[in-house]
Enzyme design. Structure first.
Site, PDB file in Angstrom:
ATOM      1  N   TYR A  92      -7.149 -16.859 -29.246  1.00  0.00           N
ATOM      2  CA  TYR A  92      -7.540 -15.518 -28.814  1.00  0.00           C
ATOM      3  C   TYR A  92      -8.028 -15.518 -27.371  1.00  0.00           C
ATOM      4  O   TYR A  92      -8.486 -16.534 -26.842  1.00  0.00           O
ATOM      5  CB  TYR A  92      -8.613 -14.922 -29.738  1.00  0.00           C
ATOM      6  N   CYS A  93      -7.893 -14.346 -26.734  1.00  0.00           N
ATOM      7  CA  CYS A  93      -8.468 -14.100 -25.412  1.00  0.00           C
ATOM      8  C   CYS A  93      -9.243 -12.791 -25.486  1.00  0.00           C
ATOM      9  O   CYS A  93      -9.739 -12.431 -26.558  1.00  0.00           O
ATOM     10  CB  CYS A  93      -7.383 -14.075 -24.329  1.00  0.00           C
ATOM     11  N   TRP A  94      -9.379 -12.073 -24.391  1.00  0.00           N
ATOM     12  CA  TRP A  94     -10.218 -10.873 -24.386  1.00  0.00           C
ATOM     13  C   TRP A  94      -9.661  -9.775 -25.287  1.00  0.00           C
ATOM     14  O   TRP A  94     -10.335  -9.252 -26.162  1.00  0.00           O
ATOM     15  CB  TRP A  94     -10.389 -10.375 -22.955  1.00  0.00           C
ATOM     16  N   SER A 100      -3.807 -15.437 -24.312  1.00  0.00           N
ATOM     17  CA  SER A 100      -3.635 -16.055 -25.632  1.00  0.00           C
ATOM     18  C   SER A 100      -2.171 -16.036 -26.062  1.00  0.00           C
ATOM     19  O   SER A 100      -1.710 -16.944 -26.766  1.00  0.00           O
ATOM     20  CB  SER A 100      -4.501 -15.341 -26.676  1.00  0.00           C
ATOM     21  N   TYR A 121     -10.880 -11.046 -28.670  1.00  0.00           N
ATOM     22  CA  TYR A 121     -12.336 -11.027 -28.792  1.00  0.00           C
ATOM     23  C   TYR A 121     -12.862  -9.595 -28.905  1.00  0.00           C
ATOM     24  O   TYR A 121     -13.851  -9.334 -29.602  1.00  0.00           O
ATOM     25  CB  TYR A 121     -12.988 -11.716 -27.587  1.00  0.00           C
TER      26      TYR A 121
END
Length: 352
Positions: A92-94, A100, A121
């Protein structure tokens, strides 16, 4: 790429959770148990963002893609070099976007069964805030009230060892809650980090059993409690913990031992109390520090700061405090667990 997306409720289906955001983003907050494998460093993300605003989105994408590719390659040679065939990571990323997505695609090209967290996130943060709003009202609390030095935190720990269900907010916040409550050498979590820890703790509690919790004000050091939890605590049953003046002064010396040992740090924290107390009074307390008068300082703080603050705050907020069970507690004795068991036994007729 939709077939590579995984929803938030499938976190437990994976072997590992990979947070590809920058180290600064990760330090601010992350999914519990995740490891940080950034595809852009803190500095690289600033460079890409600047290019996006000052040059063009295309130039930012071109430079960013090259940086991401190099960083993923480095992680494959180091961080993930020993991962087995069939490994199932969740990435995952933001917001579940390019960062991601790039790593997830590369992992699947290798043969790993990687998935990308849908919404990233941001979706996890939204779920955390929703949990902090909904979960507190479904629990039944017994709030430990009492002035500073009465040993509420020690009693809470003893209750946990005696088998009771507890919620230790000060442990989650890495702070004792009072003005002099900072833990020596231990930074507090960020607000987002505290929220994550608290939501996880609340999810782990059994709604059919009472939850013992220590009375707190809205803020514990630098972090704030959610409004729903405060409201639930303020309307709950209370146990008023009472200790003798001698026990409280002795306990305060033990509880703040490291702070008393660092005289300059203690004097600096006392200096912050100017405004709540006169400069002359604070300077007199600082003089007690210089002269090593620990017991006298503890007594002064109890009589002139902590007790008036308790009388003003607790009695104004905790509606059931007048009906509270009064507990005479000896926080410095070796039998604190036995005292906790006696408290539990006394509460049983009340349906606890």
């Amino acid at each position: 790429m939709k077939h590579l997306l995984a929803p938030l409720d499938r976190l437990d289906d994976f072997d590992e959770i990979i947070d590809v955001r920058t180290p600064l983003e990760f330090a601010d907050d992350h999914i519990p148990g995740a490891i940080n494998a950034p595809v852009l460093s803190n500095e690289e993300r600033v460079v890409v963002g600047t290019l996006y605003k000052q040059v063009s989105p295309f130039e930012a994408s071109r430079v960013g893609a090259a940086l991401v590719a190099r960083n993923i390659a480095a992680h494959l040679e180091t961080t993930f070099a020993q991962r087995r065939q069939g490994w199932r990571p969740l990435v995952y990323c933001w917001r579940g976007g390019t960062r991601s997505g790039s790593m997830t695609t590369m992992f699947n090209m290798i043969g790993w069964r990687a998935r990308q967290l849908d919404g990233g996130y941001k979706a996890y943060r939204k779920a955390t805030l929703e949990a902090l709003e909904s979960l507190p009202g479904g629990l039944r609390y017994i709030v430990l009230t009492g002035p500073t030095g009465s040993g509420k935190t020690r009693l809470l720990g003893a209750l946990a060892r005696a088998g009771a269900q507890t919620l230790d907010l000060e442990q989650l916040a890495s702070h004792r809650g009072s003005l002099l409550g900072a833990w020596a050498g231990v930074p507090q979590p960020s607000q987002k980090g505290f929220d994550t820890l608290l939501a996880r703790a609340l999810r782990g509690l059994d709604p059919s059993r009472p939850v013992f919790v220590e009375a707190e004000s809205r803020k514990i050091g630098a972090v704030a409690l959610p409004a729903a939890l405060l409201a639930a605590m303020h309307g709950s049953s209370c146990v008023e913990v009472r200790s003798s003046s001698e026990d409280r002064a002795a306990f305060l010396q033990q509880d703040y031992a490291q702070l008393f040992d660092d005289r300059e740090s203690l004097k600096e924290q006392l200096r912050r109390m100017i405004g709540l107390h006169s400069r002359e009074r604070v300077e007199a307390w600082q003089d007690l520090v210089d002269r090593g008068q620990r017991l006298e300082l503890a007594r002064e703080l109890i009589d002139r700061h902590y007790d008036p603050a308790y009388a003003h705050s607790c009695r104004a907020h905790f509606a059931q405090l007048p009906q509270a069970l009064r507990l005479d507690f000896r926080p410095n004795d070796a039998d604190v667990v036995e005292q906790a068991r006696a408290l539990l036994a006394s509460l049983e007729p009340r349906g606890s």
